[in-house]
Enzyme design. Structure first.
Site, mmCIF file in Angstrom:
data_model
loop_
_atom_site.group_PDB
_atom_site.id
_atom_site.type_symbol
_atom_site.label_atom_id
_atom_site.label_comp_id
_atom_site.label_asym_id
_atom_site.label_seq_id
_atom_site.Cartn_x
_atom_site.Cartn_y
_atom_site.Cartn_z
ATOM 1 N N HIS A 87 37.213 39.257 43.953
ATOM 2 C CA HIS A 87 38.292 39.662 43.046
ATOM 3 C C HIS A 87 39.302 40.591 43.691
ATOM 4 C CE1 HIS A 87 35.672 43.146 42.802
ATOM 5 N NE2 HIS A 87 36.737 43.830 42.464
HETATM 6 C C1 UD1 Z 1 40.361 46.273 39.092
HETATM 7 C C2 UD1 Z 1 40.518 47.376 40.125
HETATM 8 C C3 UD1 Z 1 39.579 47.125 41.289
HETATM 9 C C4 UD1 Z 1 38.162 46.923 40.824
HETATM 10 C C5 UD1 Z 1 38.112 45.836 39.769
HETATM 11 C C6 UD1 Z 1 36.733 45.731 39.212
HETATM 12 C C7 UD1 Z 1 42.727 48.348 40.339
HETATM 13 C C8 UD1 Z 1 43.946 48.411 41.160
HETATM 14 N N1 UD1 Z 1 41.853 47.411 40.677
HETATM 15 O O1 UD1 Z 1 40.791 45.062 39.664
HETATM 16 O O2 UD1 Z 1 39.607 48.264 42.133
HETATM 17 O O3 UD1 Z 1 37.383 46.552 41.923
HETATM 18 O O4 UD1 Z 1 39.011 46.180 38.690
HETATM 19 O O5 UD1 Z 1 36.507 44.509 38.576
HETATM 20 O O6 UD1 Z 1 42.555 49.128 39.439
HETATM 21 N N2 UD1 Z 1 41.729 40.288 33.436
HETATM 22 C C9 UD1 Z 1 41.212 39.649 32.335
HETATM 23 N N3 UD1 Z 1 40.267 40.300 31.594
HETATM 24 C C10 UD1 Z 1 39.853 41.542 31.880
HETATM 25 C C11 UD1 Z 1 40.394 42.195 32.993
HETATM 26 C C12 UD1 Z 1 41.335 41.554 33.763
HETATM 27 O O7 UD1 Z 1 41.576 38.517 32.030
HETATM 28 O O8 UD1 Z 1 38.984 42.069 31.160
HETATM 29 C C13 UD1 Z 1 42.740 39.576 34.263
HETATM 30 C C14 UD1 Z 1 44.152 39.845 33.820
HETATM 31 O O9 UD1 Z 1 44.880 38.691 34.025
HETATM 32 C C15 UD1 Z 1 44.612 40.893 34.812
HETATM 33 C C16 UD1 Z 1 43.845 40.531 36.082
HETATM 34 O O10 UD1 Z 1 42.610 40.024 35.615
HETATM 35 O O11 UD1 Z 1 45.986 40.861 34.997
HETATM 36 C C17 UD1 Z 1 43.591 41.674 37.014
HETATM 37 O O12 UD1 Z 1 43.003 42.760 36.305
HETATM 38 P P1 UD1 Z 1 43.218 44.271 36.794
HETATM 39 O O13 UD1 Z 1 42.438 45.174 35.916
HETATM 40 O O14 UD1 Z 1 44.659 44.571 36.976
HETATM 41 O O15 UD1 Z 1 42.627 44.303 38.234
HETATM 42 P P2 UD1 Z 1 41.198 43.828 38.755
HETATM 43 O O16 UD1 Z 1 41.400 42.687 39.666
HETATM 44 O O17 UD1 Z 1 40.264 43.668 37.616
HETATM 45 N N1 UDP Z 2 28.862 42.467 37.914
HETATM 46 C C1 UDP Z 2 28.342 41.887 36.762
HETATM 47 N N2 UDP Z 2 28.597 40.572 36.519
HETATM 48 C C2 UDP Z 2 29.286 39.776 37.372
HETATM 49 C C3 UDP Z 2 29.792 40.372 38.563
HETATM 50 C C4 UDP Z 2 29.566 41.719 38.807
HETATM 51 O O1 UDP Z 2 27.665 42.563 35.988
HETATM 52 O O2 UDP Z 2 29.463 38.584 37.088
HETATM 53 C C5 UDP Z 2 28.658 43.924 38.131
HETATM 54 C C6 UDP Z 2 27.846 44.268 39.337
HETATM 55 O O3 UDP Z 2 26.497 44.375 39.007
HETATM 56 C C7 UDP Z 2 28.424 45.606 39.771
HETATM 57 C C8 UDP Z 2 29.818 45.614 39.202
HETATM 58 O O4 UDP Z 2 29.924 44.494 38.344
HETATM 59 O O5 UDP Z 2 27.699 46.683 39.197
HETATM 60 C C9 UDP Z 2 30.845 45.534 40.306
HETATM 61 O O6 UDP Z 2 32.117 45.393 39.744
HETATM 62 P P1 UDP Z 2 33.286 44.629 40.441
HETATM 63 O O7 UDP Z 2 32.772 43.670 41.430
HETATM 64 O O8 UDP Z 2 34.140 44.076 39.347
HETATM 65 O O9 UDP Z 2 34.152 45.785 41.103
HETATM 66 P P2 UDP Z 2 34.037 46.740 42.385
HETATM 67 O O10 UDP Z 2 32.650 47.252 42.476
HETATM 68 O O11 UDP Z 2 34.485 45.947 43.566
HETATM 69 O O12 UDP Z 2 35.025 47.812 42.101
#
Ligand code: UD1
Ligand code: UDP
Length: 370
Positions: free
Chosen positions: A219
């Site tokens: 992601h």
């Molecule tokens: C964010 C964090 C990243 C973290 C990740 C964990 C920032 C800059 N990035 O990235 O550090 O590792 O969360 O998962 O803060 N979306 C949905 N449903 C949701 C959330 C997101 O559909 O519940 C979609 C939306 O289209 C959104 C896109 O995902 O625009 C990206 O979501 P966003 O929260 O901006 O960044 P992440 O990639 O989730």
């Molecule tokens: N995770 C989860 N379901 C999934 C993928 C990840 O529960 O399908 C959990 C995982 O156990 C971990 C957390 O999400 O604790 C990590 O989050 P993510 O990969 O979104 O973000 P990051 O750690 O890179 O910020």
């Protein structure tokens, strides 16, 4: 009162505000929220609404047995830029902090949610505590790196997961107090593994025999937002499935699914040989899947740590990681997004011993609460 830009110390109330808003933030804070509740320490939770889909949010509250957050910001989910998203959260958090006036604001990790929480508190003169402080990959292409560095330099308490991150912070001459508390991802993992296996173990074993499959998650902006890198990871997954005779279960984050559609890769992604594309799952199901996996393929920070904790070989499909200790002990390999490197890295990971010493201790939420 609303024109007060800096709150007076004596007007602050003896309580702690916790800022969450993303999937990994909920996981990191769950053990701390439970520890604060056990010690009857006054606290409240602000959810920024950055993550909002049930499988990124409410499922995690349920799985980690957390009460609903006390506040939830509106209007953050539709922001599509870093600035817009961070600004909306900063504004919303500031309003709540001005009303509640806690003495300390805690946030954990490096998402925009955490930057907004730290900045809102700092500007109001409220103490700031940062969990997972000092993590660095020293790469400005990584948007989380901007957030970590800013948060650490405006924090009063920097809770680190290892000696190494404390050294980074000392080298950078941060002003706050550095406290090595260890990693609360460990607490969450150990506290929930048994219940995860009870709830999901049998059904997973029926579809996926233990050690017959790899778990894949991606992601990060610096990997999935580039069509050639996303294509590389998909082709890499197919090669791993074929060359290592292993089924790859790809749990796709919403950002990744969005990019599949934008880059017209959705059909290909759904039809890769040996690769099964699924939506992301809740925390307990994920833990149970991870525990039975033979290999982890990821760019996630949290998943790299969890693979290391549960002794599942891991390849990280990115050029850098902030979790360098997992690479140093042989639990993790940085392979980038090129299919050839992914395949070679996976082969090496499966050949290597899994007898590493887990570098994250054995659970530390109580220490943070203390
Ligand atoms: C964010 C964090 C990243 C973290 C990740 C964990 C920032 C800059 N990035 O990235 O550090 O590792 O969360 O998962 O803060 N979306 C949905 N449903 C949701 C959330 C997101 O559909 O519940 C979609 C939306 O289209 C959104 C896109 O995902 O625009 C990206 O979501 P966003 O929260 O901006 O960044 P992440 O990639 O989730
Ligand atoms: N995770 C989860 N379901 C999934 C993928 C990840 O529960 O399908 C959990 C995982 O156990 C971990 C957390 O999400 O604790 C990590 O989050 P993510 O990969 O979104 O973000 P990051 O750690 O890179 O910020």
């Amino acid at each position: 009162m609303m024109d007060e830009k800096f709150l007076k110390l004596e007007s602050l109330r003896p309580e702690i505000a916790i800022v969450v808003g993303t999937r990994p933030g909920i996981v990191k804070f769950a053990p701390i929220i439970h520890a604060l509740r056990n010690r009857a320490l006054a606290h409240f939770v602000i959810h920024t609404g950055q993550h909002y889909s049930p499988n990124m949010d409410s499922q995690f509250f349920e799985d980690l047995e957390l009460p609903a957050s006390d506040y939830r910001l509106e209007g953050v989910a539709d922001k599509t830029t870093h600035g817009g998203q961070t600004a909306a959260m900063l504004d919303g958090i500031e309003r709540i902090l001005m009303e509640r006036r806690p003495q300390l604001v805690l946030m954990g990790g490096d998402a925009n949610t955490n930057l907004a929480g730290a900045l809102a508190a700092r500007k109001l003169g409220i103490h700031v505590g940062h969990l997972e402080a000092g993590e660095r990959c020293y790469d400005w292409q990584v948007s989380e790196e901007h957030n970590r560095r800013i948060i650490d330099h405006i924090s009063d308490y920097l809770f680190t997961t290892s000696q190494k991150t404390g050294e980074y912070l000392n080298r950078e001459a941060v002003q706050g107090k550095v406290v090595e508390t260890g990693n609360t991802v460990v607490d969450a993992s150990y506290q929930h593994l048994e219940i995860a296996l009870c709830r999901y173990g049998d059904s997973i074993r029926q579809q996926l025999p233990p050690r017959s499959y790899a778990i894949m998650t991606t992601h990060r902006e610096e990997t999935v937002d580039y069509p050639e890198r996303l294509r590389g990871m998909l082709a890499g997954a197919e090669r791993v499935a074929k060359e290592l005779s292993i089924r790859v279960v790809f749990l796709a984050h919403p950002r990744t699914q969005k990019r599949f559609r934008e880059f017209e890769l959705a059909d290909w992604a759904c039809n890769l040989a040996g690769v099964e594309l699924r939506d992301g799952v809740g925390y307990l199901e994920f833990l149970a899947l991870l525990a039975g996996a033979r290999l982890v393929m990821t760019d996630s920070g949290g998943v790299q740590q969890e693979a290391c904790i549960h002794r599942i070989p891991c390849i990280t499909m990115n050029e850098t990681t902030e979790w360098t200790e997992t690479v140093e002990i042989g639990a993790n390999r940085l392979v980038g997004t090129d299919p050839e490197r992914i395949s070679v890295g996976a082969t090496e990971a499966l050949r290597a011993k899994v007898d590493w010493q887990v570098p994250f201790g054995d659970g530390h939420a109580k220490e943070v609460a203390r």
